[in-house]
Design a protein around this motif. Structure first.
Motif, PDB file in Angstrom:
ATOM      1  N   UNK A  32       0.843  -1.190   0.000  1.00 35.42           N
ATOM      2  CA  UNK A  32       0.000   0.000   0.000  1.00 35.42           C
ATOM      3  C   UNK A  32       0.884   1.248   0.000  1.00 35.42           C
ATOM      4  N   UNK A  33       0.483   2.232  -0.781  1.00 36.09           N
ATOM      5  CA  UNK A  33       1.203   3.503  -0.828  1.00 36.09           C
ATOM      6  C   UNK A  33       0.248   4.621  -0.419  1.00 36.09           C
ATOM      7  N   UNK A  34       0.721   5.490   0.463  1.00 39.04           N
ATOM      8  CA  UNK A  34      -0.022   6.695   0.818  1.00 39.04           C
ATOM      9  C   UNK A  34       0.576   7.860   0.038  1.00 39.04           C
ATOM     10  N   UNK A  35      -0.278   8.575  -0.678  1.00 39.38           N
ATOM     11  CA  UNK A  35       0.165   9.706  -1.489  1.00 39.38           C
ATOM     12  C   UNK A  35      -0.377  11.015  -0.931  1.00 39.38           C
ATOM     13  N   UNK A  36       0.367  12.073  -1.171  1.00 37.63           N
ATOM     14  CA  UNK A  36      -0.122  13.416  -0.920  1.00 37.63           C
ATOM     15  C   UNK A  36      -0.475  14.036  -2.268  1.00 37.63           C
ATOM     16  N   UNK A  37      -1.732  14.420  -2.410  1.00 35.42           N
ATOM     17  CA  UNK A  37      -2.259  14.997  -3.658  1.00 35.42           C
ATOM     18  C   UNK A  37      -2.399  16.501  -3.445  1.00 35.42           C
ATOM     19  N   UNK A  38      -1.604  17.299  -4.184  1.00 36.90           N
ATOM     20  CA  UNK A  38      -1.621  18.756  -4.006  1.00 36.90           C
ATOM     21  C   UNK A  38      -1.992  19.445  -5.313  1.00 36.90           C
ATOM     22  N   UNK A  39      -2.961  20.325  -5.239  1.00 42.00           N
ATOM     23  CA  UNK A  39      -3.400  21.059  -6.420  1.00 42.00           C
ATOM     24  C   UNK A  39      -3.215  22.551  -6.166  1.00 42.00           C
TER      25      UNK A  39
ATOM     26  N   UNK B 268      -6.274  34.473  -7.360  1.00 41.79           N
ATOM     27  CA  UNK B 268      -4.964  34.708  -6.788  1.00 41.79           C
ATOM     28  C   UNK B 268      -5.074  35.187  -5.346  1.00 41.79           C
ATOM     29  N   UNK B 269      -6.062  36.025  -5.068  1.00 42.36           N
ATOM     30  CA  UNK B 269      -6.255  36.560  -3.729  1.00 42.36           C
ATOM     31  C   UNK B 269      -6.854  35.535  -2.770  1.00 42.36           C
ATOM     32  N   UNK B 270      -7.783  34.726  -3.261  1.00 37.86           N
ATOM     33  CA  UNK B 270      -8.529  33.834  -2.371  1.00 37.86           C
ATOM     34  C   UNK B 270      -7.974  32.409  -2.299  1.00 37.86           C
ATOM     35  N   UNK B 271      -7.298  31.956  -3.353  1.00 38.54           N
ATOM     36  CA  UNK B 271      -6.874  30.555  -3.393  1.00 38.54           C
ATOM     37  C   UNK B 271      -5.368  30.358  -3.507  1.00 38.54           C
ATOM     38  N   UNK B 272      -4.617  31.440  -3.566  1.00 38.33           N
ATOM     39  CA  UNK B 272      -3.167  31.292  -3.666  1.00 38.33           C
ATOM     40  C   UNK B 272      -2.612  30.658  -2.393  1.00 38.33           C
ATOM     41  N   UNK B 273      -1.805  29.626  -2.556  1.00 39.98           N
ATOM     42  CA  UNK B 273      -1.223  28.911  -1.420  1.00 39.98           C
ATOM     43  C   UNK B 273       0.071  28.257  -1.885  1.00 39.98           C
ATOM     44  N   UNK B 274       1.211  28.682  -1.352  1.00 36.36           N
ATOM     45  CA  UNK B 274       2.488  28.126  -1.813  1.00 36.36           C
ATOM     46  C   UNK B 274       2.620  26.626  -1.584  1.00 36.36           C
ATOM     47  N   UNK B 275       1.844  26.067  -0.647  1.00 33.86           N
ATOM     48  CA  UNK B 275       1.897  24.632  -0.376  1.00 33.86           C
ATOM     49  C   UNK B 275       0.847  23.856  -1.160  1.00 33.86           C
ATOM     50  N   UNK B 276      -0.037  24.573  -1.854  1.00 30.76           N
ATOM     51  CA  UNK B 276      -1.118  23.898  -2.558  1.00 30.76           C
ATOM     52  C   UNK B 276      -2.197  23.438  -1.598  1.00 30.76           C
ATOM     53  N   UNK B 277      -3.273  22.905  -2.141  1.00 29.89           N
ATOM     54  CA  UNK B 277      -4.377  22.378  -1.331  1.00 29.89           C
ATOM     55  C   UNK B 277      -4.307  20.857  -1.400  1.00 29.89           C
TER      56      UNK B 277
ATOM     57  N   UNK C  85      -6.101  20.105   7.862  1.00 27.32           N
ATOM     58  CA  UNK C  85      -6.223  21.413   7.222  1.00 27.32           C
ATOM     59  C   UNK C  85      -5.852  21.276   5.748  1.00 27.32           C
ATOM     60  N   UNK C  86      -6.240  22.248   4.956  1.00 26.75           N
ATOM     61  CA  UNK C  86      -5.880  22.332   3.546  1.00 26.75           C
ATOM     62  C   UNK C  86      -6.321  21.119   2.752  1.00 26.75           C
ATOM     63  N   UNK C  87      -7.422  20.538   3.099  1.00 21.59           N
ATOM     64  CA  UNK C  87      -7.959  19.428   2.319  1.00 21.59           C
ATOM     65  C   UNK C  87      -9.216  19.907   1.612  1.00 21.59           C
ATOM     66  N   UNK C  88      -9.717  19.101   0.705  1.00 13.06           N
ATOM     67  CA  UNK C  88     -10.888  19.494  -0.060  1.00 13.06           C
ATOM     68  C   UNK C  88     -12.118  19.573   0.830  1.00 13.06           C
ATOM     69  N   UNK C  89     -12.766  20.718   0.854  1.00  7.86           N
ATOM     70  CA  UNK C  89     -13.998  20.851   1.627  1.00  7.86           C
ATOM     71  C   UNK C  89     -15.146  20.141   0.940  1.00  7.86           C
TER      72      UNK C  89
ATOM     73  N   UNK D 187       4.127  21.041 -15.030  1.00  7.87           N
ATOM     74  CA  UNK D 187       5.193  21.663 -14.238  1.00  7.87           C
ATOM     75  C   UNK D 187       4.715  22.195 -12.890  1.00  7.87           C
ATOM     76  N   UNK D 188       3.919  21.388 -12.194  1.00  6.38           N
ATOM     77  CA  UNK D 188       3.591  21.727 -10.816  1.00  6.38           C
ATOM     78  C   UNK D 188       2.212  22.285 -10.561  1.00  6.38           C
ATOM     79  N   UNK D 189       1.301  22.202 -11.527  1.00 12.36           N
ATOM     80  CA  UNK D 189      -0.075  22.626 -11.263  1.00 12.36           C
ATOM     81  C   UNK D 189      -0.781  21.586 -10.378  1.00 12.36           C
ATOM     82  N   UNK D 190      -0.382  20.349 -10.536  1.00 14.65           N
ATOM     83  CA  UNK D 190      -0.822  19.265  -9.656  1.00 14.65           C
ATOM     84  C   UNK D 190       0.396  18.423  -9.344  1.00 14.65           C
ATOM     85  N   UNK D 191       0.592  18.097  -8.070  1.00 15.46           N
ATOM     86  CA  UNK D 191       1.725  17.267  -7.658  1.00 15.46           C
ATOM     87  C   UNK D 191       1.200  16.138  -6.773  1.00 15.46           C
ATOM     88  N   UNK D 192       1.516  14.920  -7.146  1.00 14.26           N
ATOM     89  CA  UNK D 192       1.131  13.748  -6.363  1.00 14.26           C
ATOM     90  C   UNK D 192       2.415  12.999  -6.009  1.00 14.26           C
TER      91      UNK D 192
END
Length: 247
Positions: free
Chosen positions: A26-33, A54-63, A86-90, A188-193
């Motif tokens: 089993x692999x646990x992944x971190x899915x960041x968008x 940009x104002x409401x959703x910008x986050x250097x760590x992604x969601x 925190x920072x997970x999909x609502x 190039x980093x819009x989504x990182x898994x």
């Protein structure tokens, strides 16, 4: 140099392939968008809307959210893992399972997309991967780089697979490389898994398919047409499609 590299790759895959029969885990992944990066790349979105995102959703760590993949020599199953505090999909939904049958080369996708639940069954069609002459260490596994394209969504995909885990599967819809995919990114980093943890051996709790799946049953080609039409309609309406379709 390239020929020498390919020979090394071939020998490595032959030696590790002999062990594939016993590989279970089993692999646990971190899915960041990164919504701000995605929005800024969409030509049909107004500048005002881009500025708002940009104002409401910008986050250097992604969601982020967690995902998990369970794999055996003959199949794999993938779904949500334990969510972050925190920072997970609502809006995270429960219905999102992908099963790849590696023996008969078929798949099943059970997922909420575009306001409906879809049951997609079809034959596996391996992406046209190109293995590159680059390596990267992920959780102690030396991984090789491979690239492919998704023309439907306009995505460049970069994956990293571990040839010492010779199971041709991976997270989300990525598969078909001669080793388990431990990380990939889109455009190039819009989504990182990325894999955060690998546990070998039979998983304590097997990902279970619903006993009774309810939804619209379609083939892979039919689902692709639904996605294509949705993206086209969203583009014409100057809306971002990734809120309704898994990016």
């Amino acid at each position: 140099m390239k020929l020498k590299y390919l020979k090394i790759l071939f020998l490595l895959l032959v030696s590790t392939g002999l062990k594939a029969q016993n590989i279970v885990g089993e692999v646990e992944y971190r899915y960041r968008i990164f919504y701000d990066k995605i929005y800024s790349s969409l030509p049909h979105i107004t500048q005002q809307e881009k500025d708002r995102i940009q104002l409401t959703w910008s986050n250097p760590e992604g969601y982020s959210t967690r995902m998990k993949l369970q794999f055996w020599p003959e199949k794999s199953r993938y779904t949500f893992g334990e969510p972050y505090e925190v920072r997970s999909y609502s809006w995270q939904v429960n219905d999102y399972i992908i099963e790849n049958n590696l023996e008969d080369q078929t798949y099943l996708k059970y997922m909420d997309q575009m306001g409906k639940t879809y049951i997609v069954r079809d034959s596996l069609k391996t992406p046209k991967w190109r293995v590159m002459n680059e390596i990267r260490d992920i959780l102690g596994h030396m991984c090789m780089k491979a690239v492919a394209e998704d023309s439907l969504k306009g995505q460049k995909i970069t994956a990293w697979f571990a040839s010492d885990i010779p199971v041709p599967t991976g997270p989300e819809e990525q598969f078909g490389l001669p080793g388990l995919i431990l990380a990939y990114d889109i455009n190039d980093g819009m989504l990182i898994v990325e894999a955060e943890k690998i546990t070998f051996g039979e998983p304590e709790e097997i990902i279970a398919l619903p006993k009774r799946m309810r939804g619209r049953e379609v083939s892979g080609a039919e689902y692709q047409e639904v996605v294509k039409d949705f993206i086209q309609t969203s583009t014409e309406s100057r809306r971002a499609w990734m809120w309704e379709i898994r990016y």
